[in-house]
Design a protein around this motif. Structure first.
Motif, mmCIF file in Angstrom:
data_model
loop_
_atom_site.group_PDB
_atom_site.id
_atom_site.type_symbol
_atom_site.label_atom_id
_atom_site.label_comp_id
_atom_site.label_asym_id
_atom_site.label_seq_id
_atom_site.Cartn_x
_atom_site.Cartn_y
_atom_site.Cartn_z
ATOM 1 N N GLU A 8 0.189 -1.476 0.261
ATOM 2 C CA GLU A 8 0.023 0.064 -0.154
ATOM 3 C C GLU A 8 0.760 1.362 0.109
ATOM 4 O O GLU A 8 0.504 2.014 -0.699
ATOM 5 C CB GLU A 8 -0.834 0.258 1.180
ATOM 6 C CG GLU A 8 -1.716 -1.163 1.216
ATOM 7 C CD GLU A 8 -1.743 -2.227 1.760
ATOM 8 O OE1 GLU A 8 -0.045 -2.197 2.159
ATOM 9 O OE2 GLU A 8 -2.006 -3.769 1.439
ATOM 10 N N GLN A 9 1.684 1.530 0.916
ATOM 11 C CA GLN A 9 3.058 2.293 0.920
ATOM 12 C C GLN A 9 3.496 2.370 -0.244
ATOM 13 O O GLN A 9 3.728 3.596 -0.689
ATOM 14 C CB GLN A 9 3.938 2.351 2.039
ATOM 15 C CG GLN A 9 3.518 2.378 3.061
ATOM 16 C CD GLN A 9 3.885 2.033 4.020
ATOM 17 O OE1 GLN A 9 4.922 0.866 4.034
ATOM 18 N NE2 GLN A 9 4.008 2.305 5.292
ATOM 19 N N GLY A 51 -4.994 10.853 -0.237
ATOM 20 C CA GLY A 51 -5.401 10.815 0.789
ATOM 21 C C GLY A 51 -4.028 11.002 1.657
ATOM 22 O O GLY A 51 -3.682 11.322 2.938
ATOM 23 N N LEU A 55 -4.213 11.497 5.913
ATOM 24 C CA LEU A 55 -3.313 10.345 6.104
ATOM 25 C C LEU A 55 -3.256 9.902 7.615
ATOM 26 O O LEU A 55 -3.101 8.846 8.204
ATOM 27 C CB LEU A 55 -1.636 10.854 5.801
ATOM 28 C CG LEU A 55 -0.895 9.501 5.392
ATOM 29 C CD1 LEU A 55 -1.626 8.743 4.286
ATOM 30 C CD2 LEU A 55 1.181 9.991 5.597
ATOM 31 N N ASN A 56 -2.888 11.223 8.394
ATOM 32 C CA ASN A 56 -2.724 10.237 10.120
ATOM 33 C C ASN A 56 -3.995 10.845 10.908
ATOM 34 O O ASN A 56 -4.047 11.050 12.124
ATOM 35 C CB ASN A 56 -1.683 11.181 10.504
ATOM 36 C CG ASN A 56 -0.593 11.229 10.453
ATOM 37 O OD1 ASN A 56 0.473 11.686 9.662
ATOM 38 N ND2 ASN A 56 0.023 9.499 9.729
ATOM 39 N N VAL A 59 -10.007 7.144 11.810
ATOM 40 C CA VAL A 59 -11.064 6.810 10.992
ATOM 41 C C VAL A 59 -12.092 6.919 10.398
ATOM 42 O O VAL A 59 -13.187 7.705 10.188
ATOM 43 C CB VAL A 59 -10.716 5.033 10.331
ATOM 44 C CG1 VAL A 59 -11.646 4.608 9.821
ATOM 45 C CG2 VAL A 59 -9.574 4.788 10.015
ATOM 46 N N GLY A 63 -10.574 9.616 8.178
ATOM 47 C CA GLY A 63 -9.176 9.577 7.393
ATOM 48 C C GLY A 63 -8.662 8.244 7.673
ATOM 49 O O GLY A 63 -9.498 7.456 7.016
ATOM 50 N N PHE A 64 -7.825 7.982 7.626
ATOM 51 C CA PHE A 64 -7.044 7.055 7.064
ATOM 52 C C PHE A 64 -6.261 6.362 8.184
ATOM 53 O O PHE A 64 -5.381 4.812 8.131
ATOM 54 C CB PHE A 64 -5.758 7.290 5.368
ATOM 55 C CG PHE A 64 -6.277 7.404 4.294
ATOM 56 C CD1 PHE A 64 -7.050 6.470 3.430
ATOM 57 C CD2 PHE A 64 -7.028 8.610 4.024
ATOM 58 C CE1 PHE A 64 -7.700 6.666 2.834
ATOM 59 C CE2 PHE A 64 -6.926 9.160 3.372
ATOM 60 C CZ PHE A 64 -8.092 8.304 2.133
ATOM 61 N N GLN A 66 -2.790 5.846 9.444
ATOM 62 C CA GLN A 66 -1.725 5.678 8.905
ATOM 63 C C GLN A 66 -0.938 6.585 10.303
ATOM 64 O O GLN A 66 -0.773 7.257 10.730
ATOM 65 C CB GLN A 66 -1.050 6.228 7.213
ATOM 66 C CG GLN A 66 -2.139 5.334 6.701
ATOM 67 C CD GLN A 66 -1.506 3.970 6.515
ATOM 68 O OE1 GLN A 66 -1.066 3.411 6.804
ATOM 69 N NE2 GLN A 66 -2.980 3.234 6.737
ATOM 70 N N SER A 70 4.193 6.080 6.652
ATOM 71 C CA SER A 70 2.913 6.286 5.595
ATOM 72 C C SER A 70 3.585 7.962 5.573
ATOM 73 O O SER A 70 3.829 7.989 4.504
ATOM 74 C CB SER A 70 1.483 6.200 5.287
ATOM 75 O OG SER A 70 2.004 4.140 5.712
ATOM 76 N N ALA A 115 -9.274 16.365 6.499
ATOM 77 C CA ALA A 115 -8.902 15.198 5.713
ATOM 78 C C ALA A 115 -9.920 15.415 3.969
ATOM 79 O O ALA A 115 -8.202 14.868 2.921
ATOM 80 C CB ALA A 115 -9.846 13.675 6.588
#
Length: 373
Positions: A8-9, A51, A55-56, A59, A63-64, A66, A70, A115
């Motif tokens: 994914e990264q 994203g 990123l940080n 959810v 957000g995601f 991470q 990442s 986000a």
């Protein structure tokens, strides 16, 4: 910390590099800097769709969620492309502060909008006489029956003019508190200006700005901790971004030495120039290693150890950035200081990396103080 990219990264890094190579050329970057002051809404929305801005962000707030690894990967790619949009000051640092110290109402209101790129925030903590020290605060927050009244000035707010709100430090009695001030608050005046590397700064003036009690971020005594949390995230991202910029600048310099000919052969054939390019590569690798140290520090529970790791990384990366930038300009000769090439843009960015978020002298003092504590 795992130095290998996950699938994914790797996909995220590849998509970012492809976007920058195809749609964020240097001509586009310079045109955007002149026309929009380094904040192009179309580019900002594209970064949000990939994203980058969330990123940080947890959810639960769109957000995601991470980790620092990442973020390092993303910032490294943004640094390679010298992306001028204010990802670090208007997304990374504010999101880190609100996630760790914001109230549920503040998170609900701001994190989803950060986000998606709908709204931006910026940290306003420097003052004309503060000399990078976040404890040196003259801006005051007077307690009222139904909230606070803010008075004072903030300077060098990184991309403060494009922000929809600011996280502002103010002295509340014997402590320093942090407040979320919306842009449309009555009594706020701002002045925008360009910095040497094409980014933007702003000076803010607060005159009898009335804020509700809900504007307080965290508690009245946690302002400095919240600010430090955000700044450390910003420095870690900054170290990764500078490493990416050095990496790309070395590639540009290598290509130039292979193309430019002197005495019937390319400049790259001269051993003395090969050694200088090798020195640049060594400095870049040191900087990248310290960027990983800074990213790892964000999860360190010991505050003193975290300060040592972050400040040590900042000093080391700034030193490497100066070396790589200066060598690149010299190896390009007179062409290195012209606007015709992108070398000068990278040089200015890498030079300013030292003074943004605290210069070398400040972080050396911070490192030594953490050693004593």
């Amino acid at each position: 910390m795992d130095f290998e990219y996950s699938d994914e990264q790797q996909m995220l890094a590849d998509s970012l590099r492809r976007y920058i190579d195809e749609q964020y050329t240097f001509e586009q970057r310079r045109k955007s800097a002149v026309a929009t002051g380094g904040f192009d809404r179309g580019i900002w929305n594209a970064l949000a769709e990939m994203g980058v801005l969330g990123l940080n962000v947890p959810v639960a707030f769109g957000g995601f969620a991470q980790g620092a690894e990442s973020q390092l990967i993303v910032q490294r790619e943004l640094g390679r492309g010298l992306v001028a949009e204010p990802v670090i000051p208007c997304a990374v640092m504010p999101a880190a502060v609100l996630d760790a110290y914001g109230s549920e109402a503040q998170k609900d209101t701001w994190l989803p909008r950060v986000a998606t790129g709908e709204s931006t925030l910026a940290l306003a903590y420097l003052e004309p006489a503060s000399r990078y020290d976040p404890r040196n605060v003259r801006c005051t927050a007077t307690r009222l029956d139904d909230g606070y009244m803010l008075d004072g000035r903030k300077s060098l707010v990184w991309h403060g003019a494009c922000a929809d709100g600011w996280l502002v430090t103010a002295r509340a009695g014997d402590t320093v508190a942090l407040f979320l001030v919306p842009r449309d608050a009555r009594g706020v005046a701002s002045k925008d200006y360009a910095s040497m590397d094409g980014q933007r700064g702003a000076d803010l003036h607060f005159s009898n700005v009335k804020l509700p009690a809900s504007a307080l971020v965290g508690t009245v005594t946690s302002g400095l901790d919240a600010l430090e949390h955000g700044l450390d995230h910003g420095i870690a991202a900054q170290c990764a971004q500078a490493s990416g910029a050095m990496e790309r600048l070395i590639e540009i310099t290598r290509d130039y030495l292979n193309t430019r000919r002197q005495f019937g052969q390319p400049l790259a054939a001269f051993q003395a120039l090969q050694h200088r390019l090798a020195d640049m590569l060594v400095q870049k690798e040191c900087a990248l290693s310290m960027a990983y140290v800074a990213a790892q520090a964000l999860g360190e529970p010991d505050a003193c150890k975290r300060r040592r790791m972050v400040s040590g990384a900042k000093v080391t990366v700034a030193k490497a950035a100066r070396h790589v930038g200066q060598q690149a300009v010299q190896l390009h000769g007179g062409m290195g200081i012209t606007d015709e090439l992108s070398v000068g843009d990278y040089f200015k960015y890498l030079t300013m990396m030292d003074v943004l978020l605290g210069d070398t002298d400040y972080h050396m003092e911070r490192y030594c103080a953490a050693m004593i504590d």
